[in-house]
Design a protein around this motif. Structure first.
Motif, PDB file in Angstrom:
ATOM      1  N   GLN A 194     -10.761 -46.213 -42.658  1.00  0.00           N
ATOM      2  CA  GLN A 194     -10.864 -46.952 -41.392  1.00  0.00           C
ATOM      3  C   GLN A 194     -12.326 -47.155 -41.011  1.00  0.00           C
ATOM      4  O   GLN A 194     -12.709 -48.217 -40.508  1.00  0.00           O
ATOM      5  N   LEU A 195     -13.151 -46.142 -41.279  1.00  0.00           N
ATOM      6  CA  LEU A 195     -14.577 -46.249 -40.993  1.00  0.00           C
ATOM      7  C   LEU A 195     -15.229 -47.299 -41.902  1.00  0.00           C
ATOM      8  O   LEU A 195     -16.112 -48.044 -41.477  1.00  0.00           O
ATOM      9  N   ILE A 196     -14.780 -47.353 -43.153  1.00  0.00           N
ATOM     10  CA  ILE A 196     -15.286 -48.366 -44.080  1.00  0.00           C
ATOM     11  C   ILE A 196     -14.937 -49.767 -43.596  1.00  0.00           C
ATOM     12  O   ILE A 196     -15.767 -50.683 -43.638  1.00  0.00           O
ATOM     13  N   GLU A 197     -13.713 -49.933 -43.120  1.00  0.00           N
ATOM     14  CA  GLU A 197     -13.302 -51.243 -42.590  1.00  0.00           C
ATOM     15  C   GLU A 197     -14.116 -51.623 -41.354  1.00  0.00           C
ATOM     16  O   GLU A 197     -14.518 -52.775 -41.191  1.00  0.00           O
ATOM     17  N   LEU A 198     -14.387 -50.639 -40.512  1.00  0.00           N
ATOM     18  CA  LEU A 198     -15.175 -50.897 -39.308  1.00  0.00           C
ATOM     19  C   LEU A 198     -16.597 -51.303 -39.670  1.00  0.00           C
ATOM     20  O   LEU A 198     -17.213 -52.116 -38.980  1.00  0.00           O
ATOM     21  N   ASP A 199     -17.104 -50.754 -40.772  1.00  0.00           N
ATOM     22  CA  ASP A 199     -18.476 -51.055 -41.184  1.00  0.00           C
ATOM     23  C   ASP A 199     -18.637 -52.511 -41.603  1.00  0.00           C
ATOM     24  O   ASP A 199     -19.752 -53.033 -41.621  1.00  0.00           O
ATOM     25  N   ARG A 200     -17.552 -53.166 -41.937  1.00  0.00           N
ATOM     26  CA  ARG A 200     -17.621 -54.590 -42.270  1.00  0.00           C
ATOM     27  C   ARG A 200     -17.965 -55.429 -41.032  1.00  0.00           C
ATOM     28  O   ARG A 200     -18.495 -56.546 -41.154  1.00  0.00           O
ATOM     29  N   GLN A 201     -17.650 -54.887 -39.856  1.00  0.00           N
ATOM     30  CA  GLN A 201     -17.854 -55.628 -38.617  1.00  0.00           C
ATOM     31  C   GLN A 201     -19.105 -55.185 -37.859  1.00  0.00           C
ATOM     32  O   GLN A 201     -19.727 -55.997 -37.175  1.00  0.00           O
ATOM     33  N   SER A 202     -19.461 -53.911 -37.955  1.00  0.00           N
ATOM     34  CA  SER A 202     -20.625 -53.390 -37.254  1.00  0.00           C
ATOM     35  C   SER A 202     -21.196 -52.216 -38.049  1.00  0.00           C
ATOM     36  O   SER A 202     -20.560 -51.707 -38.974  1.00  0.00           O
ATOM     37  N   VAL A 203     -22.378 -51.784 -37.655  1.00  0.00           N
ATOM     38  CA  VAL A 203     -23.054 -50.708 -38.369  1.00  0.00           C
ATOM     39  C   VAL A 203     -22.372 -49.370 -38.093  1.00  0.00           C
ATOM     40  O   VAL A 203     -22.154 -48.999 -36.934  1.00  0.00           O
ATOM     41  N   THR A 204     -22.004 -48.649 -39.161  1.00  0.00           N
ATOM     42  CA  THR A 204     -21.456 -47.294 -39.039  1.00  0.00           C
ATOM     43  C   THR A 204     -22.242 -46.372 -39.963  1.00  0.00           C
ATOM     44  O   THR A 204     -23.186 -46.786 -40.635  1.00  0.00           O
ATOM     45  N   ILE A 205     -21.815 -45.121 -40.021  1.00  0.00           N
ATOM     46  CA  ILE A 205     -22.515 -44.151 -40.868  1.00  0.00           C
ATOM     47  C   ILE A 205     -22.295 -44.436 -42.349  1.00  0.00           C
ATOM     48  O   ILE A 205     -23.020 -43.894 -43.193  1.00  0.00           O
ATOM     49  N   ILE A 206     -21.317 -45.257 -42.702  1.00  0.00           N
ATOM     50  CA  ILE A 206     -20.960 -45.498 -44.098  1.00  0.00           C
ATOM     51  C   ILE A 206     -22.168 -45.901 -44.935  1.00  0.00           C
ATOM     52  O   ILE A 206     -22.396 -45.380 -46.036  1.00  0.00           O
ATOM     53  N   ARG A 207     -22.973 -46.792 -44.429  1.00  0.00           N
ATOM     54  CA  ARG A 207     -24.104 -47.306 -45.215  1.00  0.00           C
ATOM     55  C   ARG A 207     -25.296 -46.360 -45.258  1.00  0.00           C
ATOM     56  O   ARG A 207     -26.296 -46.652 -45.919  1.00  0.00           O
ATOM     57  N   PHE A 208     -25.189 -45.182 -44.582  1.00  0.00           N
ATOM     58  CA  PHE A 208     -26.292 -44.216 -44.575  1.00  0.00           C
ATOM     59  C   PHE A 208     -25.962 -42.929 -45.332  1.00  0.00           C
ATOM     60  O   PHE A 208     -26.833 -42.077 -45.504  1.00  0.00           O
ATOM     61  N   ILE A 209     -24.728 -42.778 -45.786  1.00  0.00           N
ATOM     62  CA  ILE A 209     -24.328 -41.570 -46.510  1.00  0.00           C
ATOM     63  C   ILE A 209     -25.028 -41.526 -47.859  1.00  0.00           C
ATOM     64  O   ILE A 209     -24.944 -42.459 -48.649  1.00  0.00           O
ATOM     65  N   ARG A 210     -25.708 -40.414 -48.136  1.00  0.00           N
ATOM     66  CA  ARG A 210     -26.434 -40.261 -49.396  1.00  0.00           C
ATOM     67  C   ARG A 210     -25.730 -39.317 -50.366  1.00  0.00           C
ATOM     68  O   ARG A 210     -25.902 -39.426 -51.579  1.00  0.00           O
ATOM     69  N   SER A 211     -24.966 -38.363 -49.830  1.00  0.00           N
ATOM     70  CA  SER A 211     -24.278 -37.387 -50.673  1.00  0.00           C
ATOM     71  C   SER A 211     -22.793 -37.402 -50.336  1.00  0.00           C
ATOM     72  O   SER A 211     -22.405 -37.173 -49.192  1.00  0.00           O
ATOM     73  N   LEU A 212     -21.969 -37.661 -51.349  1.00  0.00           N
ATOM     74  CA  LEU A 212     -20.522 -37.813 -51.136  1.00  0.00           C
ATOM     75  C   LEU A 212     -19.755 -36.938 -52.120  1.00  0.00           C
ATOM     76  O   LEU A 212     -20.063 -36.906 -53.314  1.00  0.00           O
ATOM     77  N   HIS A 213     -18.771 -36.233 -51.600  1.00  0.00           N
ATOM     78  CA  HIS A 213     -17.917 -35.351 -52.403  1.00  0.00           C
ATOM     79  C   HIS A 213     -16.471 -35.836 -52.231  1.00  0.00           C
ATOM     80  O   HIS A 213     -15.938 -35.822 -51.127  1.00  0.00           O
ATOM     81  N   ILE A 214     -15.859 -36.282 -53.327  1.00  0.00           N
ATOM     82  CA  ILE A 214     -14.497 -36.806 -53.277  1.00  0.00           C
ATOM     83  C   ILE A 214     -13.589 -35.921 -54.120  1.00  0.00           C
ATOM     84  O   ILE A 214     -13.809 -35.744 -55.313  1.00  0.00           O
TER      85      ILE A 214
END
Length: 299
Positions: free
Chosen positions: A77-97
């Motif tokens: 949902q946060l990824i979808e929101l980032d398509r419309q406005s700036v969220t933390i998604i584009r600033f994450i440098r370290s990701l654990h999946i």
């Protein structure tokens, strides 16, 4: 002197609007970039829109975001929101999946997790993570398909640090498909990675119980750091692959000793390229067995 200065120039006094407006935004961004306090950075992010991105960039440059079956939907949902406005998604440098489940993974105790998290289904939707440099993938199972590999190449092409932890793959080829998905990879950690079967393309080398890569395989990434805590055959494969392609870029190497054949493969690599190492760490093997995994998953 310090006390006198603080009396004359009280640090708690807010800047006037006129003075604040006259300071270039780059000055604020420079100051925010060097702040260490998380609470202060959070306050900065709430101060004004101009300070938001600089604050998030600092906050998420040192923190790992963990995504699993429990919070995946919220993350999407946060990824979808980032398509419309700036969220933390584009600033994450370290990701654990963490995949955390699999279509082929049997759990011996209790029912299956109803929130099945399959990499092939979800990774294609992990878009916009343009700042991710460090990626950890856990609990990958051998029922992954081409969709996952394509998603890694498309969505995480800037990753330089990769960790694969508690992974069971159908073959060595699946591991190679994952590794070559990251053209900028310089730091690789492999912990508890196992193959269900090894290809017939490996044979005894120089009379030792060491597999040698006979057929043409992809060129390994130009690694600076490599850490391996793997079973015997997987260790043999990795170091035979590196030796066959003459990978001499590794400066820091961390390996485990477990068996004569895997030790021989490591020794062969070190005889050829050990002089280029700046740091070598050798430890004993620690078996990694994820809770609930069936025996056949680890041969």
């Amino acid at each position: 002197m310090a006390n006198d200065f603080s009396k004359v120039y009280p640090m708690t006094k807010a800047l006037s609007q006129e003075l604040s407006d006259s300071i270039p935004i780059e000055i604020y961004e420079y100051i925010i970039a060097h702040m260490d306090s998380t609470s202060a950075l959070k306050n900065c992010s709430l101060t004004c829109r101009a300070w938001l991105q600089a604050s998030w960039k600092n906050i998420f440059s040192r923190r790992r975001i963990v995504v699993d079956c429990n919070n995946c939907e919220a993350f999407l949902q946060l990824i979808e929101l980032d398509r419309q406005s700036v969220t933390i998604i584009r600033f994450i440098r370290s990701l654990h999946i963490e995949q955390g489940d699999s279509r082929l993974l049997f759990r011996s105790t209790g029912p299956r997790n109803p929130k099945t998290f399959q990499f092939d289904d979800f990774l294609p939707r992990f878009v916009g993570l343009v700042s991710v440099k460090t990626l950890r993938l856990g609990w990958i199972r051998r029922d992954i398909g081409p969709t996952m590999i394509t998603s890694l190449r498309t969505n995480f092409g800037k990753v330089t640090v990769l960790e694969l932890n508690s992974v069971v793959l159908a073959s060595a080829d699946q591991l190679l498909d994952i590794l070559i998905s990251f053209p900028s990879l310089t730091n690789l950690t492999l912990v508890g990675v196992a193959f269900s079967s090894l290809s017939e393309s490996y044979s005894v080398y120089e009379g030792e119980q060491t597999f040698f890569v006979e057929r043409t395989l992809p060129v390994p990434p130009k690694l600076n750091e490599l850490s391996c805590n793997l079973p015997r055959d997987e260790t043999v494969f990795i170091f035979s692959w590196l030796t066959a392609h003459g990978v001499s870029s590794i400066q820091r190497l961390n390996v485990t000793l477990i068996h004569e054949s895997s030790n021989a493969a490591i020794s062969r690599y070190l005889r050829k390229f050990g002089s280029t190492l700046e740091e070598l760490t050798i430890g004993s093997f620690v078996s990694i067995s994820p809770e609930g995994a069936c025996v056949e998953d680890f041969r």
